[in-house]
Every structure is written in structure tokens, then in C-alpha cells.
Scaffold this motif. Structure first.
Motif, PDB file in Angstrom:
ATOM      1  N   ALA A   7      20.242  77.559  65.381  1.00 58.26           N
ATOM      2  CA  ALA A   7      21.035  76.673  66.238  1.00 58.26           C
ATOM      3  C   ALA A   7      21.059  75.248  65.694  1.00 58.26           C
ATOM      4  O   ALA A   7      22.094  74.567  65.729  1.00 58.26           O
ATOM      5  N   VAL A   8      19.923  74.795  65.167  1.00 59.58           N
ATOM      6  CA  VAL A   8      19.855  73.454  64.589  1.00 59.58           C
ATOM      7  C   VAL A   8      20.690  73.390  63.310  1.00 59.58           C
ATOM      8  O   VAL A   8      21.407  72.411  63.061  1.00 59.58           O
ATOM      9  N   GLU A   9      20.604  74.424  62.486  1.00 54.73           N
ATOM     10  CA  GLU A   9      21.407  74.467  61.268  1.00 54.73           C
ATOM     11  C   GLU A   9      22.894  74.397  61.592  1.00 54.73           C
ATOM     12  O   GLU A   9      23.654  73.695  60.916  1.00 54.73           O
ATOM     13  N   ARG A  10      23.331  75.108  62.613  1.00 57.06           N
ATOM     14  CA  ARG A  10      24.749  75.092  62.981  1.00 57.06           C
ATOM     15  C   ARG A  10      25.178  73.705  63.475  1.00 57.06           C
ATOM     16  O   ARG A  10      26.282  73.244  63.180  1.00 57.06           O
ATOM     17  N   ALA A  11      24.285  73.048  64.211  1.00 56.20           N
ATOM     18  CA  ALA A  11      24.603  71.695  64.688  1.00 56.20           C
ATOM     19  C   ALA A  11      24.775  70.741  63.509  1.00 56.20           C
ATOM     20  O   ALA A  11      25.711  69.923  63.480  1.00 56.20           O
ATOM     21  N   PHE A  12      23.897  70.862  62.501  1.00 62.52           N
ATOM     22  CA  PHE A  12      24.035  70.011  61.320  1.00 62.52           C
ATOM     23  C   PHE A  12      25.290  70.377  60.523  1.00 62.52           C
ATOM     24  O   PHE A  12      25.944  69.513  59.941  1.00 62.52           O
ATOM     25  N   ASP A  13      25.619  71.662  60.482  1.00 57.23           N
ATOM     26  CA  ASP A  13      26.854  72.081  59.814  1.00 57.23           C
ATOM     27  C   ASP A  13      28.065  71.385  60.435  1.00 57.23           C
ATOM     28  O   ASP A  13      28.982  70.943  59.724  1.00 57.23           O
ATOM     29  N   VAL A  14      28.074  71.294  61.747  1.00 58.80           N
ATOM     30  CA  VAL A  14      29.176  70.611  62.437  1.00 58.80           C
ATOM     31  C   VAL A  14      29.210  69.137  62.046  1.00 58.80           C
ATOM     32  O   VAL A  14      30.253  68.600  61.651  1.00 58.80           O
ATOM     33  N   GLY A  34      33.699  79.112  60.561  1.00 61.85           N
ATOM     34  CA  GLY A  34      33.712  80.542  60.831  1.00 61.85           C
ATOM     35  C   GLY A  34      32.788  80.950  61.952  1.00 61.85           C
ATOM     36  O   GLY A  34      32.293  82.083  61.975  1.00 61.85           O
ATOM     37  N   LEU A  35      32.541  80.050  62.885  1.00 59.62           N
ATOM     38  CA  LEU A  35      31.675  80.344  64.023  1.00 59.62           C
ATOM     39  C   LEU A  35      32.512  80.788  65.221  1.00 59.62           C
ATOM     40  O   LEU A  35      33.701  80.472  65.310  1.00 59.62           O
ATOM     41  N   PRO A  36      31.906  81.487  66.171  1.00 64.05           N
ATOM     42  CA  PRO A  36      32.631  81.842  67.396  1.00 64.05           C
ATOM     43  C   PRO A  36      33.099  80.593  68.142  1.00 64.05           C
ATOM     44  O   PRO A  36      32.408  79.562  68.138  1.00 64.05           O
ATOM     45  N   ARG A  37      34.236  80.690  68.790  1.00 62.74           N
ATOM     46  CA  ARG A  37      34.813  79.548  69.480  1.00 62.74           C
ATOM     47  C   ARG A  37      33.864  79.014  70.557  1.00 62.74           C
ATOM     48  O   ARG A  37      33.693  77.795  70.701  1.00 62.74           O
ATOM     49  N   THR A  38      33.248  79.920  71.312  1.00 62.11           N
ATOM     50  CA  THR A  38      32.339  79.471  72.379  1.00 62.11           C
ATOM     51  C   THR A  38      31.130  78.734  71.811  1.00 62.11           C
ATOM     52  O   THR A  38      30.659  77.749  72.399  1.00 62.11           O
ATOM     53  N   THR A  39      30.637  79.191  70.670  1.00 62.13           N
ATOM     54  CA  THR A  39      29.493  78.529  70.028  1.00 62.13           C
ATOM     55  C   THR A  39      29.865  77.103  69.626  1.00 62.13           C
ATOM     56  O   THR A  39      29.097  76.160  69.835  1.00 62.13           O
TER      57      THR A  39
END
Length: 255
Positions: A7-14, A34-39
Motif C-alpha cells: 500500500a505504501v509502495e502504491r502511494a509513492f507510485d502515485v 494499471g491499478l484498480p480504479r477504486t484503489t
């Protein structure tokens, strides 16, 4: 190394998407990562609540970086110490090449050395932190001068001949200008016996978080160990070293 938290990695990706783009919508972030829209909506919502993202404008469906990132970056920049960071990178470079490594800054027409690591060889360059040398006679100095506008270089050196330290030193503004143009194009400054009859050097500029050249880092080698192969290898190494130190000072390369 501790396990990465997805979850932290995805936040940094954003957040890192905004290094190259000022504004992005949630659908654009979704498409790029390429992440789910809700995520993505959850991530963007959380980052916005914490001040890392903010609406790009009234009525806009796009987001831009928020003030919290600026605050963190400012706190990091305030704690940076060029001499300390330079010493650490110089140690890494010296370990790889076993030669003397310097970090210097420009003060007027002189170079002031702020960090240094000695060569492990018995025959090596003798120098010291705090030493000053004419900038136009050193690889470090020429790397720094090459970052200046031509008019500023002309103002620094006036109309007279430049001071020579050896018979190889540059002594005219015309020759210096040609050398600085070459350095600006190539990215590496070179010196062959210009400040010391027995030493050759390569140097590269170091940039801070604003992109400004604030220092230069060099490798100095006695000419008894200098040849074309050594010069090429050390030029590549000093480019890498300058990039590493620049990154530690907050500089981000742009493609």
C-alpha cells in the motif's frame, strides 16, 4: 531488508508520477499505473487528506502536488551539508579507483576544496581540505566555470592574461572560453599538469535541488599512472560520482 508494504509502495507510485507531470486526474493515474480504479480513488483521497495532493483548481477533476511534499523537501534541504555528503561520495569513488578524490566549490576566481579522500597508492597527490587554487588551472574549477554564462566569466577575468601555475596552464580568455565550451558539451573537465606538473585530473559538476551547479568533484592521478584508458575509465566514474552527489543534494535528472 524489511519487507516492502504494498500500500505504501502504491502511494509513492502515485506521488512519483507528478515528478514529470504537473497535473493528473484519477483516470490518468489509473491508466499509467494499471491499478484498480477504486484503489486509485482511495490512494488519491488519502494523499489529499494528508496534504500531499490537492485539487488543480476549482471545478477541475485533476490533482497536483500539495504543500506537504514541499515542506518535507524543504526540511530535507535545510539539513543537507555539502561537505559531509561530498565526503561520503568521495569515499565511495576513492574505494573504486584508489586515487585521490576532491570536492570543491568556487569563490570568485578560486576553488576551495571542502572534502578530500587520499589515494591508497604510495605515490599520490598532496593536497588538503581548505586549500585554494586558481579555478582556471584545475579540473574542478573549470567544471564550475563552465556552468557560468560567458558574460560572467568575462567579468571574472577581465582583459589581462590569466595567472599560470605551470607551463601547461591556460593563460588567455580565448583559450579558457574554448575549453569551457568543450566541458559544457562533454560534461567532464580535464586537467593535465595545469596546476601541478605531476598530476592529471578529471572532474564533473554537481547540482543541487534547484538544478544549479554548486560544486564539482574530481579524481586526481599522478601522470606516471595516467594514460588514455585510465582517462576514459575515470571520466565515466566521475560522471557517475557527480550524479550520485547531485542526487544526494536533491537534484532529480530529467529525460
Amino acid at each position: 531488508m524489511a519487507r516492502a508494504v504494498p500500500a505504501v509502495e502504491r502511494a509513492f507510485d502515485v506521488l512519483e508520477l507528478f515528478l514529470d507531470t504537473h497535473e493528473l486526474s484519477a483516470p490518468e493515474i489509473t491508466a499509467q499505473l494499471g491499478l484498480p480504479r477504486t484503489t486509485v480513488h482511495e490512494l488519491v483521497g488519502t494523499l489529499s487528506e494528508r496534504g500531499y495532493l490537492m485539487p488543480a483548481g476549482r471545478g477541475s477533476n485533476k490533482f497536483r502536488l500539495g504543500v506537504r511534499g514541499f515542506q518535507l523537501g524543504s526540511a530535507y534541504a535545510e539539513r543537507l551539508d555539502l561537505a559531509r555528503e561530498g565526503q561520503l561520495v568521495a569515499e565511495e569513488i576513492a574505494e573504486r579507483c584508489q586515487e585521490t578524490v576532491h570536492v570543491g566549490v568556487r569563490e570568485g576566481t578560486e576553488v576551495l576544496y571542502v572534502a578530500k579522500v587520499d589515494s591508497s597508492h604510495p605515490v599520490r597527490m598532496v593536497s588538503a581540505v581548505g586549500r585554494r587554487l586558481p579555478a582556471h588551472c584545475t579540473a574542478v574549477g573549470k567544471a564550475l566555470l563552465a556552468a557560468l554564462p560567458s558574460a560572467e566569466v568575462d567579468e571574472l577575468y577581465g582583459k589581462g592574461r590569466l595567472k599560470a601555475m605551470t607551463e601547461h596552464s591556460i593563460t588567455t580568455r580565448k583559450a579558457l572560453r574554448a575549453e569551457l565550451d568543450r566541458i559544457a558539451e562533454d560534461g567532464v573537465a580535464r586537467e593535465y599538469c595545469e596546476s601541478n606538473e605531476a598530476v592529471a585530473c578529471v572532474a564533473a559538476p554537481v547540482r543541487d535541488h534547484t538544478g544549479q551547479v554548486v560544486a564539482a568533484i574530481s579524481i586526481a592521478v599522478p601522470i606516471l599512472r595516467w594514460n588514455e584508458e585510465t582517462e576514459a575509465a575515470l571520466s565515466d566514474l566521475i560522471r557517475d560520482g557527480a550524479a550520485t552527489l547531485s542526487e544526494r543534494l536533491g537534484h532529480a535528472e530529467r529525460d
